[in-house]
Design a protein around this motif. Sequence first.
Motif, PDB file in Angstrom:
ATOM      1  N   CYS A  71      38.444  50.218  50.232  1.00  0.00           N
ATOM      2  CA  CYS A  71      37.236  50.307  49.160  1.00  0.00           C
ATOM      3  C   CYS A  71      35.799  50.047  49.293  1.00  0.00           C
ATOM      4  O   CYS A  71      35.324  50.122  48.411  1.00  0.00           O
ATOM      5  CB  CYS A  71      37.745  49.007  48.266  1.00  0.00           C
ATOM      6  N   ASP A  72      35.655  50.299  50.440  1.00  0.00           N
ATOM      7  CA  ASP A  72      34.318  50.564  50.835  1.00  0.00           C
ATOM      8  C   ASP A  72      33.762  51.614  50.322  1.00  0.00           C
ATOM      9  O   ASP A  72      34.337  52.758  50.272  1.00  0.00           O
ATOM     10  CB  ASP A  72      33.773  50.430  52.221  1.00  0.00           C
ATOM     11  N   GLU A 111      37.114  45.039  40.582  1.00  0.00           N
ATOM     12  CA  GLU A 111      36.729  44.459  41.586  1.00  0.00           C
ATOM     13  C   GLU A 111      37.987  43.593  42.231  1.00  0.00           C
ATOM     14  O   GLU A 111      38.240  43.454  43.220  1.00  0.00           O
ATOM     15  CB  GLU A 111      35.541  43.521  41.419  1.00  0.00           C
ATOM     16  N   ALA A 112      38.362  42.830  41.271  1.00  0.00           N
ATOM     17  CA  ALA A 112      39.816  41.777  41.438  1.00  0.00           C
ATOM     18  C   ALA A 112      40.694  42.738  42.474  1.00  0.00           C
ATOM     19  O   ALA A 112      41.443  42.135  43.274  1.00  0.00           O
ATOM     20  CB  ALA A 112      40.195  41.229  40.397  1.00  0.00           C
ATOM     21  N   ASN A 130      39.825  44.042  45.724  1.00  0.00           N
ATOM     22  CA  ASN A 130      39.985  42.669  46.676  1.00  0.00           C
ATOM     23  C   ASN A 130      41.445  42.569  47.045  1.00  0.00           C
ATOM     24  O   ASN A 130      41.650  42.059  48.268  1.00  0.00           O
ATOM     25  CB  ASN A 130      39.469  41.163  45.961  1.00  0.00           C
ATOM     26  N   GLU A 131      42.348  42.601  46.228  1.00  0.00           N
ATOM     27  CA  GLU A 131      43.977  42.538  46.469  1.00  0.00           C
ATOM     28  C   GLU A 131      44.334  43.700  47.762  1.00  0.00           C
ATOM     29  O   GLU A 131      44.783  43.294  48.343  1.00  0.00           O
ATOM     30  CB  GLU A 131      44.603  42.529  45.297  1.00  0.00           C
ATOM     31  N   ARG A 142      42.044  44.899  49.670  1.00  0.00           N
ATOM     32  CA  ARG A 142      41.357  44.730  51.122  1.00  0.00           C
ATOM     33  C   ARG A 142      42.180  43.471  51.619  1.00  0.00           C
ATOM     34  O   ARG A 142      42.331  43.647  52.845  1.00  0.00           O
ATOM     35  CB  ARG A 142      39.860  44.350  50.901  1.00  0.00           C
ATOM     36  N   ALA A 143      42.799  42.383  50.797  1.00  0.00           N
ATOM     37  CA  ALA A 143      43.676  41.632  51.572  1.00  0.00           C
ATOM     38  C   ALA A 143      44.727  41.753  52.021  1.00  0.00           C
ATOM     39  O   ALA A 143      45.168  41.520  53.311  1.00  0.00           O
ATOM     40  CB  ALA A 143      43.558  40.235  50.426  1.00  0.00           C
ATOM     41  N   LEU A 146      36.986  37.072  52.075  1.00  0.00           N
ATOM     42  CA  LEU A 146      36.713  38.437  52.199  1.00  0.00           C
ATOM     43  C   LEU A 146      35.167  38.833  52.148  1.00  0.00           C
ATOM     44  O   LEU A 146      34.485  38.160  51.384  1.00  0.00           O
ATOM     45  CB  LEU A 146      37.332  39.373  50.919  1.00  0.00           C
ATOM     46  N   ARG A 180      41.898  34.976  50.038  1.00  0.00           N
ATOM     47  CA  ARG A 180      40.978  35.996  49.273  1.00  0.00           C
ATOM     48  C   ARG A 180      39.612  35.620  49.002  1.00  0.00           C
ATOM     49  O   ARG A 180      38.850  36.543  48.908  1.00  0.00           O
ATOM     50  CB  ARG A 180      41.741  36.516  48.007  1.00  0.00           C
ATOM     51  N   THR A 181      39.203  34.460  49.007  1.00  0.00           N
ATOM     52  CA  THR A 181      38.052  33.923  48.715  1.00  0.00           C
ATOM     53  C   THR A 181      37.058  34.032  50.123  1.00  0.00           C
ATOM     54  O   THR A 181      35.726  33.931  49.954  1.00  0.00           O
ATOM     55  CB  THR A 181      38.165  32.357  48.379  1.00  0.00           C
ATOM     56  N   ARG A 231      31.888  44.087  50.293  1.00  0.00           N
ATOM     57  CA  ARG A 231      32.339  45.528  50.461  1.00  0.00           C
ATOM     58  C   ARG A 231      31.143  46.471  50.304  1.00  0.00           C
ATOM     59  O   ARG A 231      30.159  45.851  49.632  1.00  0.00           O
ATOM     60  CB  ARG A 231      33.507  45.911  49.698  1.00  0.00           C
TER      61      ARG A 231
END
Length: 496
Positions: free
Chosen positions: A307-308, A257-258, A261-262, A264-265, A226, A223-224, A229
């Motif tokens: 999420c973009d 945001e967190a 990101n999940e 997106r991952a 990514l 995740r770090t 976006r």
Amino acid sequence: MTKKPNIIYFVADQMRCDALAHMGNPASITPNLDAVLEEGVSFRNAYCQNPVCVPSRCSFLTGLYPHTTGHRTIHYLQNMGEPNFLRTMKNNGYEVIWIGRNDVVPGNYSKEDYCDAYYDGVHKEDRKAVTKTKSFNHGFKLDGDADTSVPGYYSHYIGKLSEEQAHQGGMSGSDWGCVDAALDYIERKSKEEGAKPFFLYVTLAFPHPPYGCEDPWYSSIDRTKLPPRRPSVLSLKGKPSMLTGIAEKQDLDAWGEANMNELRATYLAMVSRFDYQFGLVRDKLKECQLYDDTSIFVFSDHGDYTCDYSIAEKVQNCFDDPVVNVPLIVKPAAQFPCRPRVTNALAELVDLSETVCDMTGVKTEYVQFGKSLLDVLAGSETHKDAVFSEGGRIHGETWAMEKGHGKASLYWPRLSTQESEGPEHTKAVMIRMGNLKYIYRLYEEDELYDLEKDPQELDNRINDSAYGEAVLKMKSRMLDFMVETGDLVPDRKDIR
């Protein structure tokens, strides 16, 4: 011509080009697709002709543009007798095996005219003569009594799947069933004496939402790593009302945001699973000594916002790169010259069928509008001066709104916005020439992006006089395109 090559289309649903590691995504894990670059070509600038499933598939399975035959919505599939490249290949001596998603031929049509066998990924037997099949579900509960007031509900996010969820008979499970069917077919085919060449159309259901994946892929994405976006469309000026309408209703910024990101991952984990499944098919071809005789095309029908702009999913009439710039990787059979690399040449999915015709000597019974990619595979960096994508409707086309989803549906933000008779869901056409992307909108302000200076498409430069001459050139080119490809003369002479 030497021996006719076998052809494989290995197709993702809703995969964006920048989800691949060799396209520069630092969090992506796609070793099998990356390895194709040792023997094939990956197109950095390949575009689908519509950013949703049915119109895109009706385009790349014909070599025609969506407007040519009027395909602009997911609810209206091909008419009986329309051109279809699977049928063309079947009628020209290829054994056509269709595995996986449909989204092309209406469910009340049998597939016997289009293929020699059809496997849906759920049933083991050939289903080509079955005219009504159970629709795929997602394999896990999504809607029902869920609280739609909770921030993030409309994100389509599921997260980590159990092994049971991942392999049951929904979309995820059907993907594994599709891969098994492809492996079984390749094994059987390798043992046939004097076998006909085959066209294997394997079309998987993911990484389409809902965003969920099992281990080891789910836990493999760092995740770090990514990439950044694109910021919320609500913070930008000059973007289309369709995007702002969806963003307001999905309200993903409130989700945080967190969480985004999940999501997106997890999406990248789904892409990595697709990569693994492709690797199984590639390895089976090698094991069965069919690899060198087979041209492989890996691509997706369209992309995903992921999420973009603080948006999940897709949209019918917007043309940002996350939804229209798709992966396209071609590993030609050994008989064709190839300079392996990533190419910057502009290409379209409409080019696929003409490329296959060039490889096989097959000629379609209709005029198609694609251009063969063989020169690019051999080393040319020049292919097309312009590429196109299109979508939307005119006012009054209520049948194109896709009504029927209430707030309990994950698709409510998009589909309720499509029901508006404002400019949100209306017609638009995209053209890209060089690093400029121009979008003509019928009922609202046009868009222009300089992808070299603004790769995230944040700054609409349509009113910048410095680009005035370029816009006129692109409008003229778009007019040529619409006139040339606007329709097809029937391939018959009727009695009057």
